[in-house]
Scaffold this motif. Structure first.
Motif, PDB file in Angstrom:
ATOM      1  N   GLY A   1      -8.972  -2.532  -4.037  1.00  0.00           N
ATOM      2  CA  GLY A   1      -8.888  -1.099  -3.794  1.00  0.00           C
ATOM      3  C   GLY A   1      -8.449  -0.279  -4.990  1.00  0.00           C
ATOM      4  O   GLY A   1      -8.645  -0.655  -6.136  1.00  0.00           O
ATOM      5  N   LYS A   2      -7.817   0.874  -4.703  1.00  0.00           N
ATOM      6  CA  LYS A   2      -7.332   1.804  -5.721  1.00  0.00           C
ATOM      7  C   LYS A   2      -5.898   1.432  -6.062  1.00  0.00           C
ATOM      8  O   LYS A   2      -5.125   1.088  -5.181  1.00  0.00           O
ATOM      9  CB  LYS A   2      -7.369   3.231  -5.175  1.00  0.00           C
ATOM     10  CG  LYS A   2      -8.725   3.690  -4.729  1.00  0.00           C
ATOM     11  CD  LYS A   2      -8.602   5.056  -4.082  1.00  0.00           C
ATOM     12  CE  LYS A   2      -9.917   5.511  -3.515  1.00  0.00           C
ATOM     13  NZ  LYS A   2      -9.818   6.845  -2.930  1.00  0.00           N
ATOM     14  N   TYR A   3      -5.535   1.594  -7.342  1.00  0.00           N
ATOM     15  CA  TYR A   3      -4.210   1.171  -7.782  1.00  0.00           C
ATOM     16  C   TYR A   3      -3.321   2.340  -8.174  1.00  0.00           C
ATOM     17  O   TYR A   3      -3.801   3.389  -8.591  1.00  0.00           O
ATOM     18  CB  TYR A   3      -4.331   0.255  -8.997  1.00  0.00           C
ATOM     19  CG  TYR A   3      -5.011  -1.041  -8.703  1.00  0.00           C
ATOM     20  CD1 TYR A   3      -4.352  -2.053  -8.032  1.00  0.00           C
ATOM     21  CD2 TYR A   3      -6.320  -1.258  -9.111  1.00  0.00           C
ATOM     22  CE1 TYR A   3      -4.977  -3.255  -7.770  1.00  0.00           C
ATOM     23  CE2 TYR A   3      -6.944  -2.460  -8.848  1.00  0.00           C
ATOM     24  CZ  TYR A   3      -6.273  -3.455  -8.178  1.00  0.00           C
ATOM     25  OH  TYR A   3      -6.884  -4.637  -7.925  1.00  0.00           O
ATOM     26  N   CYS A   4      -2.017   2.106  -8.097  1.00  0.00           N
ATOM     27  CA  CYS A   4      -1.037   3.058  -8.613  1.00  0.00           C
ATOM     28  C   CYS A   4       0.160   2.280  -9.157  1.00  0.00           C
ATOM     29  O   CYS A   4       0.365   1.116  -8.803  1.00  0.00           O
ATOM     30  CB  CYS A   4      -0.592   4.050  -7.549  1.00  0.00           C
ATOM     31  SG  CYS A   4       0.353   3.347  -6.184  1.00  0.00           S
TER      32      CYS A   4
ATOM     33  N   TYR B   1      -1.991   7.435 -10.463  1.00  0.00           N
ATOM     34  CA  TYR B   1      -2.924   7.086  -9.388  1.00  0.00           C
ATOM     35  C   TYR B   1      -4.322   6.943  -9.980  1.00  0.00           C
ATOM     36  O   TYR B   1      -4.868   7.901 -10.536  1.00  0.00           O
ATOM     37  CB  TYR B   1      -2.962   8.173  -8.314  1.00  0.00           C
ATOM     38  CG  TYR B   1      -1.680   8.315  -7.548  1.00  0.00           C
ATOM     39  CD1 TYR B   1      -1.374   7.458  -6.499  1.00  0.00           C
ATOM     40  CD2 TYR B   1      -0.771   9.321  -7.861  1.00  0.00           C
ATOM     41  CE1 TYR B   1      -0.198   7.591  -5.786  1.00  0.00           C
ATOM     42  CE2 TYR B   1       0.418   9.460  -7.146  1.00  0.00           C
ATOM     43  CZ  TYR B   1       0.693   8.595  -6.112  1.00  0.00           C
ATOM     44  OH  TYR B   1       1.861   8.738  -5.408  1.00  0.00           O
ATOM     45  N   CYS B   2      -4.896   5.755  -9.850  1.00  0.00           N
ATOM     46  CA  CYS B   2      -6.238   5.484 -10.357  1.00  0.00           C
ATOM     47  C   CYS B   2      -7.198   5.500  -9.168  1.00  0.00           C
ATOM     48  O   CYS B   2      -6.952   4.825  -8.178  1.00  0.00           O
ATOM     49  CB  CYS B   2      -6.257   4.137 -11.061  1.00  0.00           C
ATOM     50  SG  CYS B   2      -4.920   3.996 -12.267  1.00  0.00           S
TER      51      CYS B   2
ATOM     52  N   ASN C   1       4.415  -4.211 -11.260  1.00  0.00           N
ATOM     53  CA  ASN C   1       4.604  -3.673  -9.916  1.00  0.00           C
ATOM     54  C   ASN C   1       3.498  -2.658  -9.602  1.00  0.00           C
ATOM     55  O   ASN C   1       3.760  -1.491  -9.374  1.00  0.00           O
ATOM     56  CB  ASN C   1       5.988  -3.029  -9.796  1.00  0.00           C
ATOM     57  CG  ASN C   1       6.320  -2.675  -8.371  1.00  0.00           C
ATOM     58  OD1 ASN C   1       5.789  -3.271  -7.431  1.00  0.00           O
ATOM     59  ND2 ASN C   1       7.172  -1.697  -8.193  1.00  0.00           N
ATOM     60  N   VAL C   2       2.258  -3.135  -9.616  1.00  0.00           N
ATOM     61  CA  VAL C   2       1.101  -2.290  -9.306  1.00  0.00           C
ATOM     62  C   VAL C   2       0.813  -2.414  -7.818  1.00  0.00           C
ATOM     63  O   VAL C   2       0.872  -3.504  -7.258  1.00  0.00           O
ATOM     64  CB  VAL C   2      -0.118  -2.735 -10.146  1.00  0.00           C
ATOM     65  CG1 VAL C   2      -1.370  -1.997  -9.728  1.00  0.00           C
ATOM     66  CG2 VAL C   2       0.167  -2.523 -11.623  1.00  0.00           C
ATOM     67  N   ASN C   3       0.515  -1.283  -7.185  1.00  0.00           N
ATOM     68  CA  ASN C   3       0.237  -1.262  -5.750  1.00  0.00           C
ATOM     69  C   ASN C   3      -1.103  -0.610  -5.470  1.00  0.00           C
ATOM     70  O   ASN C   3      -1.605   0.174  -6.269  1.00  0.00           O
ATOM     71  CB  ASN C   3       1.332  -0.489  -5.005  1.00  0.00           C
ATOM     72  CG  ASN C   3       2.646  -1.196  -5.054  1.00  0.00           C
ATOM     73  OD1 ASN C   3       2.790  -2.289  -4.534  1.00  0.00           O
ATOM     74  ND2 ASN C   3       3.636  -0.593  -5.721  1.00  0.00           N
ATOM     75  N   GLU C   4      -1.637  -0.902  -4.311  1.00  0.00           N
ATOM     76  CA  GLU C   4      -2.811  -0.199  -3.816  1.00  0.00           C
ATOM     77  C   GLU C   4      -2.320   1.114  -3.226  1.00  0.00           C
ATOM     78  O   GLU C   4      -1.171   1.231  -2.777  1.00  0.00           O
ATOM     79  CB  GLU C   4      -3.501  -1.046  -2.743  1.00  0.00           C
ATOM     80  CG  GLU C   4      -4.832  -0.491  -2.302  1.00  0.00           C
ATOM     81  CD  GLU C   4      -5.532  -1.367  -1.286  1.00  0.00           C
ATOM     82  OE1 GLU C   4      -6.544  -0.895  -0.743  1.00  0.00           O
ATOM     83  OE2 GLU C   4      -5.066  -2.482  -1.031  1.00  0.00           O
TER      84      GLU C   4
ATOM     85  N   ILE D   1       0.857  -1.187   0.000  1.00  0.00           N
ATOM     86  CA  ILE D   1       0.000   0.000   0.000  1.00  0.00           C
ATOM     87  C   ILE D   1       0.893   1.237   0.000  1.00  0.00           C
ATOM     88  O   ILE D   1       1.746   1.392   0.869  1.00  0.00           O
ATOM     89  CB  ILE D   1      -0.940   0.028   1.211  1.00  0.00           C
ATOM     90  CG1 ILE D   1      -1.898  -1.159   1.154  1.00  0.00           C
ATOM     91  CG2 ILE D   1      -1.716   1.342   1.253  1.00  0.00           C
ATOM     92  CD1 ILE D   1      -2.834  -1.250   2.332  1.00  0.00           C
ATOM     93  N   VAL D   2       0.690   2.104  -0.980  1.00  0.00           N
ATOM     94  CA  VAL D   2       1.399   3.377  -1.067  1.00  0.00           C
ATOM     95  C   VAL D   2       0.545   4.411  -0.357  1.00  0.00           C
ATOM     96  O   VAL D   2      -0.639   4.576  -0.666  1.00  0.00           O
ATOM     97  CB  VAL D   2       1.619   3.774  -2.546  1.00  0.00           C
ATOM     98  CG1 VAL D   2       2.198   5.168  -2.650  1.00  0.00           C
ATOM     99  CG2 VAL D   2       2.488   2.743  -3.245  1.00  0.00           C
ATOM    100  N   VAL D   3       1.138   5.108   0.617  1.00  0.00           N
ATOM    101  CA  VAL D   3       0.435   6.168   1.336  1.00  0.00           C
ATOM    102  C   VAL D   3       0.880   7.493   0.722  1.00  0.00           C
ATOM    103  O   VAL D   3       2.060   7.829   0.720  1.00  0.00           O
ATOM    104  CB  VAL D   3       0.731   6.125   2.846  1.00  0.00           C
ATOM    105  CG1 VAL D   3       0.006   7.256   3.557  1.00  0.00           C
ATOM    106  CG2 VAL D   3       0.325   4.774   3.421  1.00  0.00           C
TER     107      VAL D   3
END
Length: 151
Positions: free
Chosen positions: A122-125, A113-114, A143-146, A3-5
């Motif tokens: 959840g939402k991806y980036c 950021y989607c 390498n897609v993250n939430e 998860i990217v904050v």
């Protein structure tokens, strides 16, 4: 996947806080934590099914783009949906090429950021770069993250 904050930069947040509902696209330069619009947002309502007219491709085809900042600057993109992945013609592959054609320096870091909640994940980036080739883009998309806003 992690998860990217994301810091809640108020300039960006004010522009994109409805993107989980609204079909739109915008990009900002980030330079020393200051957000500067590259161009006005593209509203994508009704364009979702018209290949080549998706808001992310239309955005980078505009003529009035802010294209030069310091070498330390990078680009953040906010959009409702994850860029389409059709081989070669999909937005995920075309946008890095369109950015290069628009005069953005090749190799500039880009974070996408989607905002649509693609439950259950959840939402991806993901990160990419200006001028990324098809093969490089395929690698970035592994390498897609939430992501979420910092509280």
């Amino acid at each position: 996947m992690s998860i990217v904050v994301r810091d809640k930069n108020m300039v960006i947040f004010g522009n994109v806080n409805s993107y989980n509902e609204k079909m739109a696209y915008i990009a900002h330069w980030i330079n020393d934590q200051v957000a500067i619009k590259i161009a006005e947002e593209c509203d994508g309502a009704g364009l979702e099914r018209k290949k080549g007219k998706h808001p992310d491709q239309l955005f980078w085809e505009q003529r009035r783009l802010r294209t030069s900042l310091s070498d330390k600057a990078y680009i953040v993109i906010d959009c409702k949906l994850f860029p389409c992945l059709s081989e070669y013609s999909g937005c995920a592959y075309q946008v890095p090429i369109l950015m290069r054609r628009a005069g953005i320096k090749v190799g500039t870091k880009v974070i996408v950021y989607c905002h649509a909640d693609c439950s259950p994940l959840g939402k991806y980036c993901y990160e990419t770069k200006v001028g990324a080739s098809f093969e490089e883009t395929k690698g970035f998309l592994k390498n897609v993250n939430e992501w979420r806003w910092k509280e």
